[in-house]
Design a protein around this motif. Structure first.
Motif, PDB file in Angstrom:
ATOM      1  N   GLU A  86     -34.462  17.324 -16.061  1.00 25.86           N
ATOM      2  CA  GLU A  86     -33.368  16.347 -16.008  1.00 25.86           C
ATOM      3  C   GLU A  86     -32.692  16.342 -14.641  1.00 25.86           C
ATOM      4  OE1 GLU A  86     -30.604  17.180 -19.152  1.00 25.86           O
ATOM      5  OE2 GLU A  86     -32.137  16.984 -20.705  1.00 25.86           O
ATOM      6  N   LEU A  87     -32.521  17.511 -14.043  1.00 26.41           N
ATOM      7  CA  LEU A  87     -31.800  17.629 -12.769  1.00 26.41           C
ATOM      8  C   LEU A  87     -32.679  17.301 -11.562  1.00 26.41           C
ATOM      9  CD1 LEU A  87     -29.786  20.919 -13.416  1.00 26.41           C
ATOM     10  CD2 LEU A  87     -28.985  18.553 -13.600  1.00 26.41           C
ATOM     11  N   ARG A  88     -33.971  17.279 -11.753  1.00 26.96           N
ATOM     12  CA  ARG A  88     -34.917  17.042 -10.662  1.00 26.96           C
ATOM     13  C   ARG A  88     -34.641  15.733  -9.926  1.00 26.96           C
ATOM     14  NH1 ARG A  88     -39.559  14.278  -9.850  1.00 26.96           N
ATOM     15  NH2 ARG A  88     -41.137  15.249  -8.539  1.00 26.96           N
ATOM     16  N   ALA A  89     -34.403  14.659 -10.652  1.00 29.26           N
ATOM     17  CA  ALA A  89     -34.196  13.349 -10.025  1.00 29.26           C
ATOM     18  C   ALA A  89     -32.955  13.341  -9.126  1.00 29.26           C
ATOM     19  CB  ALA A  89     -34.079  12.255 -11.089  1.00 29.26           C
ATOM     20  N   GLY A  90     -31.873  13.954  -9.588  1.00 32.67           N
ATOM     21  CA  GLY A  90     -30.658  14.020  -8.778  1.00 32.67           C
ATOM     22  C   GLY A  90     -30.844  14.857  -7.526  1.00 32.67           C
ATOM     23  N   ALA A  91     -31.571  15.973  -7.658  1.00 32.87           N
ATOM     24  CA  ALA A  91     -31.835  16.826  -6.500  1.00 32.87           C
ATOM     25  C   ALA A  91     -32.732  16.112  -5.492  1.00 32.87           C
ATOM     26  CB  ALA A  91     -32.482  18.135  -6.956  1.00 32.87           C
ATOM     27  N   LEU A  92     -33.731  15.399  -5.985  1.00 31.29           N
ATOM     28  CA  LEU A  92     -34.606  14.630  -5.102  1.00 31.29           C
ATOM     29  C   LEU A  92     -33.821  13.543  -4.368  1.00 31.29           C
ATOM     30  CD1 LEU A  92     -37.408  13.935  -4.005  1.00 31.29           C
ATOM     31  CD2 LEU A  92     -37.787  12.568  -6.072  1.00 31.29           C
ATOM     32  N   GLU A  93     -32.915  12.891  -5.080  1.00 29.39           N
ATOM     33  CA  GLU A  93     -32.071  11.862  -4.463  1.00 29.39           C
ATOM     34  C   GLU A  93     -31.211  12.461  -3.347  1.00 29.39           C
ATOM     35  OE1 GLU A  93     -30.429   8.208  -3.661  1.00 29.39           O
ATOM     36  OE2 GLU A  93     -32.137   8.652  -4.933  1.00 29.39           O
ATOM     37  N   ARG A  94     -30.652  13.647  -3.577  1.00 31.10           N
ATOM     38  CA  ARG A  94     -29.827  14.303  -2.557  1.00 31.10           C
ATOM     39  C   ARG A  94     -30.642  14.620  -1.301  1.00 31.10           C
ATOM     40  NH1 ARG A  94     -27.982  17.542  -7.314  1.00 31.10           N
ATOM     41  NH2 ARG A  94     -26.081  16.511  -7.996  1.00 31.10           N
ATOM     42  N   LEU A  95     -31.855  15.136  -1.508  1.00 30.59           N
ATOM     43  CA  LEU A  95     -32.692  15.466  -0.356  1.00 30.59           C
ATOM     44  C   LEU A  95     -33.087  14.211   0.407  1.00 30.59           C
ATOM     45  CD1 LEU A  95     -34.208  17.483   1.377  1.00 30.59           C
ATOM     46  CD2 LEU A  95     -36.112  17.348  -0.247  1.00 30.59           C
ATOM     47  N   CYS A  96     -33.488  13.170  -0.297  1.00 30.08           N
ATOM     48  CA  CYS A  96     -33.887  11.929   0.371  1.00 30.08           C
ATOM     49  C   CYS A  96     -32.711  11.303   1.123  1.00 30.08           C
ATOM     50  CB  CYS A  96     -34.468  10.946  -0.644  1.00 30.08           C
ATOM     51  SG  CYS A  96     -36.082  11.478  -1.273  1.00 30.08           S
ATOM     52  N   ARG A  97     -31.526  11.350   0.536  1.00 23.41           N
ATOM     53  CA  ARG A  97     -30.332  10.827   1.209  1.00 23.41           C
ATOM     54  C   ARG A  97     -30.078  11.615   2.494  1.00 23.41           C
ATOM     55  NH1 ARG A  97     -26.177  11.987  -2.288  1.00 23.41           N
ATOM     56  NH2 ARG A  97     -27.035  10.463  -3.705  1.00 23.41           N
ATOM     57  N   ARG A  98     -30.214  12.927   2.429  1.00 24.54           N
ATOM     58  CA  ARG A  98     -30.008  13.775   3.609  1.00 24.54           C
ATOM     59  C   ARG A  98     -31.021  13.425   4.706  1.00 24.54           C
ATOM     60  NH1 ARG A  98     -30.432  19.828   2.101  1.00 24.54           N
ATOM     61  NH2 ARG A  98     -28.678  19.214   0.791  1.00 24.54           N
ATOM     62  N   ILE A  99     -32.271  13.228   4.317  1.00 20.26           N
ATOM     63  CA  ILE A  99     -33.308  12.873   5.293  1.00 20.26           C
ATOM     64  C   ILE A  99     -33.003  11.517   5.919  1.00 20.26           C
ATOM     65  CG2 ILE A  99     -35.755  12.296   5.555  1.00 20.26           C
ATOM     66  CD1 ILE A  99     -36.255  14.376   3.247  1.00 20.26           C
TER      67      ILE A  99
ATOM     68  N   THR B 135     -26.051  21.649  -7.522  1.00 22.73           N
ATOM     69  CA  THR B 135     -24.647  22.068  -7.409  1.00 22.73           C
ATOM     70  C   THR B 135     -24.422  23.361  -8.186  1.00 22.73           C
ATOM     71  OG1 THR B 135     -23.923  20.852  -9.362  1.00 22.73           O
ATOM     72  CG2 THR B 135     -23.918  19.654  -7.248  1.00 22.73           C
ATOM     73  N   ASP B 136     -23.297  24.021  -7.924  1.00 22.77           N
ATOM     74  CA  ASP B 136     -22.950  25.237  -8.663  1.00 22.77           C
ATOM     75  C   ASP B 136     -22.808  24.949 -10.152  1.00 22.77           C
ATOM     76  OD1 ASP B 136     -22.978  26.740  -6.347  1.00 22.77           O
ATOM     77  OD2 ASP B 136     -20.814  26.581  -6.028  1.00 22.77           O
ATOM     78  N   ALA B 137     -22.211  23.813 -10.482  1.00 24.07           N
ATOM     79  CA  ALA B 137     -22.032  23.448 -11.887  1.00 24.07           C
ATOM     80  C   ALA B 137     -23.383  23.239 -12.567  1.00 24.07           C
ATOM     81  CB  ALA B 137     -21.183  22.187 -12.003  1.00 24.07           C
ATOM     82  N   GLU B 138     -24.300  22.571 -11.890  1.00 21.04           N
ATOM     83  CA  GLU B 138     -25.630  22.353 -12.457  1.00 21.04           C
ATOM     84  C   GLU B 138     -26.377  23.676 -12.594  1.00 21.04           C
ATOM     85  OE1 GLU B 138     -26.512  17.873 -10.697  1.00 21.04           O
ATOM     86  OE2 GLU B 138     -27.062  19.630  -9.504  1.00 21.04           O
TER      87      GLU B 138
ATOM     88  N   GLY C  50     -35.398  27.814  -7.287  1.00 15.71           N
ATOM     89  CA  GLY C  50     -34.908  28.641  -6.183  1.00 15.71           C
ATOM     90  C   GLY C  50     -34.911  27.891  -4.861  1.00 15.71           C
ATOM     91  N   LEU C  51     -35.948  27.106  -4.635  1.00 15.27           N
ATOM     92  CA  LEU C  51     -36.011  26.297  -3.408  1.00 15.27           C
ATOM     93  C   LEU C  51     -34.937  25.212  -3.416  1.00 15.27           C
ATOM     94  CD1 LEU C  51     -39.868  25.926  -2.978  1.00 15.27           C
ATOM     95  CD2 LEU C  51     -38.313  27.268  -1.549  1.00 15.27           C
ATOM     96  N   MET C  52     -34.731  24.584  -4.573  1.00 17.77           N
ATOM     97  CA  MET C  52     -33.667  23.570  -4.675  1.00 17.77           C
ATOM     98  C   MET C  52     -32.316  24.205  -4.381  1.00 17.77           C
ATOM     99  SD  MET C  52     -34.685  21.435  -8.070  1.00 17.77           S
ATOM    100  CE  MET C  52     -36.372  20.955  -8.373  1.00 17.77           C
ATOM    101  N   ARG C  53     -32.115  25.404  -4.875  1.00 16.49           N
ATOM    102  CA  ARG C  53     -30.855  26.119  -4.644  1.00 16.49           C
ATOM    103  C   ARG C  53     -30.710  26.490  -3.162  1.00 16.49           C
ATOM    104  NH1 ARG C  53     -25.906  26.565  -6.664  1.00 16.49           N
ATOM    105  NH2 ARG C  53     -25.141  28.669  -6.590  1.00 16.49           N
ATOM    106  N   ALA C  54     -31.787  26.964  -2.546  1.00 15.85           N
ATOM    107  CA  ALA C  54     -31.738  27.355  -1.129  1.00 15.85           C
ATOM    108  C   ALA C  54     -31.424  26.165  -0.235  1.00 15.85           C
ATOM    109  CB  ALA C  54     -33.066  27.989  -0.714  1.00 15.85           C
TER     110      ALA C  54
END
Length: 141
Positions: free
Chosen positions: A38-51, A109-112, A100-104
């Motif tokens: 479930e959290l994968r899509a949000g994390a991917l969006e954050r990385l793509c936005r950063r790039i 987020t801490d809440a997630e 672990g890589l997503m966290r690094a």
């Protein structure tokens, strides 16, 4: 040994935590697996936005068009490699490592992160901590 019994083995020192992490890396419990998917899509969006922010900064930087293009190309290539390593081919057998890589990379987020079980958090934290150390050492001259 049942996966549900792991936390009682994960309360001691670092050595025991490493053993716990090794067990957790082999298989993630169902509730954590569902949460990670479930959290994968949000994390991917954050990385793509950063790039994309980095690419936009490269486009607007000083220098010749060729220099800016080379910088954009380099950032996209590096970003694509990060996306591949962190998100491609997500399976239960590599889920804790990917978490672990997503966290690094600060994509969760801490809440997630707090929504995962203690065992999974410990295992992912060991991976994230070692990854952060490796990234900071790579930046040294």
């Amino acid at each position: 040994m049942s996966l549900r019994k792991w936390p009682r083995y994960c309360k001691m020192g670092r050595r025991e935590s490493i053993k716990c992490a090794q067990r957790a890396m082999r298989e993630i419990i169902e509730s954590d697996w569902k949460l990670l998917r479930e959290l994968r899509a949000g994390a991917l969006e954050r990385l793509c936005r950063r790039i994309l922010i980095e690419v936009a900064a490269s486009c607007n930087a000083a220098g010749s068009s060729h220099e800016r293009f080379a910088d954009v190309f380099s950032r996209v290539k590096d970003g694509d490699a990060d996306v591949a390593v962190i998100f491609d081919d997500l399976r239960r057998s590599n889920a804790v490592r990917r978490l672990g890589l997503m966290r690094a990379h600060r994509l969760i987020t801490d809440a997630e992160f707090g929504m995962f079980t203690e065992t999974t958090r410990k295992a992912a934290s060991l991976i994230a901590d070692s990854r952060i150390v490796m990234m900071s050492e790579a930046e040294k001259p």
